[in-house]
Motif scaffolding. Structure first.
Motif, short mmCIF file in Angstrom:
data_model
loop_
_atom_site.label_atom_id
_atom_site.label_comp_id
_atom_site.label_asym_id
_atom_site.label_seq_id
_atom_site.Cartn_x
_atom_site.Cartn_y
_atom_site.Cartn_z
N ASP A 25 0.81 -1.23 0.00
CA ASP A 25 0.00 0.00 0.00
C ASP A 25 0.84 1.28 0.00
O ASP A 25 0.34 2.34 0.36
CB ASP A 25 -1.00 0.00 1.17
N HIS A 50 3.38 -5.24 3.19
CA HIS A 50 2.42 -6.06 3.93
C HIS A 50 2.27 -7.44 3.27
O HIS A 50 1.93 -7.55 2.08
CB HIS A 50 1.04 -5.39 3.93
N HIS A 86 0.89 -6.25 13.81
CA HIS A 86 1.83 -6.41 12.69
C HIS A 86 3.19 -6.89 13.18
O HIS A 86 3.74 -6.33 14.14
CB HIS A 86 1.97 -5.08 11.94
N ARG A 110 -7.50 -11.12 1.51
CA ARG A 110 -7.70 -9.68 1.33
C ARG A 110 -8.79 -9.33 0.32
O ARG A 110 -9.56 -8.40 0.54
CB ARG A 110 -6.37 -9.01 0.92
N ARG A 113 -12.27 -9.94 1.78
CA ARG A 113 -12.57 -8.86 2.74
C ARG A 113 -12.92 -7.58 2.00
O ARG A 113 -13.85 -6.85 2.37
CB ARG A 113 -11.37 -8.62 3.67
N SER A 144 -5.79 -3.23 0.25
CA SER A 144 -5.82 -2.91 1.68
C SER A 144 -6.77 -1.75 1.94
O SER A 144 -7.26 -1.09 1.02
CB SER A 144 -4.41 -2.56 2.17
N ARG A 145 -6.99 -1.50 3.23
CA ARG A 145 -7.84 -0.36 3.60
C ARG A 145 -7.27 0.95 3.06
O ARG A 145 -8.02 1.88 2.77
CB ARG A 145 -7.98 -0.31 5.13
N ALA A 146 -5.94 1.01 2.93
CA ALA A 146 -5.32 2.24 2.42
C ALA A 146 -5.79 2.54 0.99
O ALA A 146 -5.98 3.71 0.62
CB ALA A 146 -3.80 2.10 2.45
N VAL A 161 -6.86 10.80 3.90
CA VAL A 161 -7.01 9.39 4.27
C VAL A 161 -7.20 9.23 5.78
O VAL A 161 -7.90 8.30 6.22
CB VAL A 161 -5.83 8.52 3.78
N GLY A 162 -6.62 10.10 6.57
CA GLY A 162 -6.82 10.01 8.02
C GLY A 162 -8.29 10.13 8.38
O GLY A 162 -8.80 9.37 9.21
N PHE A 165 -10.21 6.93 7.54
CA PHE A 165 -10.07 5.88 8.55
C PHE A 165 -10.97 6.18 9.76
O PHE A 165 -11.69 5.29 10.23
CB PHE A 165 -8.60 5.73 8.98
N TRP A 181 -6.50 -12.93 10.41
CA TRP A 181 -5.17 -12.89 9.79
C TRP A 181 -4.36 -14.10 10.23
O TRP A 181 -4.93 -15.06 10.76
CB TRP A 181 -4.48 -11.57 10.17
N ARG A 205 0.55 1.41 18.65
CA ARG A 205 -0.68 1.55 17.86
C ARG A 205 -1.82 0.68 18.36
O ARG A 205 -2.99 0.94 18.03
CB ARG A 205 -0.38 1.20 16.40
N HIS A 261 4.95 5.41 3.61
CA HIS A 261 4.05 4.88 2.57
C HIS A 261 4.07 5.73 1.31
O HIS A 261 3.55 5.29 0.27
CB HIS A 261 2.61 4.80 3.08
P1 AMP Z 1 -5.12 -3.36 6.11
O1 AMP Z 1 -3.82 -4.13 6.18
O2 AMP Z 1 -5.82 -3.56 4.82
O3 AMP Z 1 -6.01 -3.58 7.29
O4 AMP Z 1 -4.75 -1.82 6.09
C1 AMP Z 1 -3.94 -1.28 7.08
C2 AMP Z 1 -3.16 -0.11 6.51
O5 AMP Z 1 -3.95 1.03 6.49
C3 AMP Z 1 -1.95 0.22 7.36
O6 AMP Z 1 -0.85 -0.52 6.97
C4 AMP Z 1 -1.76 1.69 7.07
O7 AMP Z 1 -1.03 1.84 5.88
C5 AMP Z 1 -3.16 2.18 6.83
N1 AMP Z 1 -3.76 2.81 8.02
C6 AMP Z 1 -4.25 2.20 9.12
N2 AMP Z 1 -4.76 3.09 9.98
C7 AMP Z 1 -4.59 4.31 9.41
C8 AMP Z 1 -4.93 5.66 9.79
N3 AMP Z 1 -5.54 5.92 10.95
N4 AMP Z 1 -4.60 6.65 8.94
C9 AMP Z 1 -4.00 6.40 7.76
N5 AMP Z 1 -3.65 5.16 7.36
C10 AMP Z 1 -3.95 4.13 8.16
#
Ligand code: AMP
Ligand code: MN
Ligand code: MN
Ligand code: MN
Length: 301
Positions: A25, A50, A86, A110, A113, A144-146, A161-162, A165, A181, A205, A261
């Motif tokens: 990501d 990742h 992680h 992934r 999901r 990913s969520r990113a 992006v913050g 989330f 996971w 975190r 990133h």
């Molecule tokens: P995932 O592995 O798909 O669950 O996505 C997690 C990823 O999202 C992390 O590795 C970060 O790059 C990003 N991420 C997680 N939390 C935040 C946040 N609060 N703000 C920005 N990026 C985040």
């Protein structure tokens, strides 16, 4: 302790052992990340995408061309106490069959999901998020969520992006989907059996209560985990101090990494971190034999 001619000691090497490329990501390709690390004054670099080692070969090639010392890396997503923890792996053989298979199995969930996340976002009034997220990723299995966050910013749903989330992608919000996971013991074993060192990534975190944090580090060490990130982009000074104490308590080596990133999304640039406290044992001392390319002089003295 070996020292540089200018008396800089091993713990002061500018090591950045946590960063992401377009293989997961991040927004820069592995070779561009190597160039940026080199230009930023990093002396020892690891790419830690990742659940993947897909970028290790091009990253290594670019780093060695630049004279930048390199460690193979990855960041494995693990389920522990209902939280996604992680585990960074460093200095392993990236061709190890069990490691490669373990990472593939972890990545495999992934895409499913992502489908569920998109369905959930559609119910919240945001259609098209699966295709939107996939447009930001090189390989669909790395989604990913990113990538969802970038799509929601593109759509104007949130300003950055913050904010995405906070409003959509964390537990209790409409786009969040719980996921299973890898297991902690499996991730540590894949890394160590491939000759590497396992490190708990950005421990502050997780917001664990003290008893759960103690359980995490106890189990991690019992499985053969040997490192913890103390100096990392997400940590405050107080958190660095706390995890320096955890390193001492559990006999863990300390790591340092930006978790970079991309230039538009990361507050902390490659290598732009406080020094590792001299009281700690750096992971790169234990990994000296696994470093590829020109080993920093402080490690060879
Ligand atoms: P995932 O592995 O798909 O669950 O996505 C997690 C990823 O999202 C992390 O590795 C970060 O790059 C990003 N991420 C997680 N939390 C935040 C946040 N609060 N703000 C920005 N990026 C985040
Ligand atoms: Mn990430
Ligand atoms: Mn992480
Ligand atoms: Mn990371």
């Amino acid at each position: 302790m070996p020292v540089l001619p200018d008396n800089r000691a091993v713990h002061l090497i500018n090591a950045d052992l946590h960063s992401h490329s377009t293989v997961s990501d991040g927004t820069l390709a592995p070779a561009r990340l190597a160039q940026r690390a080199h230009d930023s004054g990093v002396q020892l670099w690891a790419l830690t995408d990742h659940d993947s080692v897909g970028g290790v070969a091009p990253a290594r090639e670019a780093a060695l061309d630049l004279g930048l010392a390199f460690l193979a890396g990855t960041e494995i997503s693990v389920s522990f106490a209902d939280e996604c923890v992680h585990i960074v792996g460093l200095g392993f053989d990236a061709d190890d069959a069990d490691l490669v298979a373990g990472l593939a199995a972890t990545r495999a969930g992934r895409l499913q999901r992502a489908r569920e996340m998109a369905a959930s976002l559609a119910r919240a009034g945001i259609p098209g998020a699966l295709d939107g997220a996939l447009a930001y990723v090189d390989t669909p299995e790395a989604v990913s969520r990113a990538h969802f966050a970038r799509f929601l910013v593109e759509r104007g749903v949130c300003a950055d992006v913050g904010a995405v989330f906070r409003r959509y992608l964390v537990e209790g919000k409409p786009g969040f989907v719980p996921h299973r996971w890898a297991r902690l013991g499996d991730a540590v074993r894949w890394i160590t059996a491939a000759g590497g060192l396992a490190v708990v990534a950005h421990p502050a975190r997780y917001r664990f209560a003290p008893t759960l944090e103690y359980a995490l580090f106890s189990e991690f060490a019992a499985h053969g985990g040997r490192g913890v990130e103390v100096v990392v982009g997400a940590h405050t000074e107080a958190e660095r101090h706390h995890y320096a104490g955890i390193a001492a308590e559990f006999g863990l080596a300390a790591s340092r990494g930006s978790d970079f990133h991309g230039p538009d999304e990361s507050r902390v640039d490659l290598g732009a971190l406080p020094d590792l406290p001299g009281t700690l044992s750096p992971v790169w001392e234990r990994l000296a034999g696994r470093i590829e390319g020109r080993v920093p002089q402080a490690l060879t003295g």
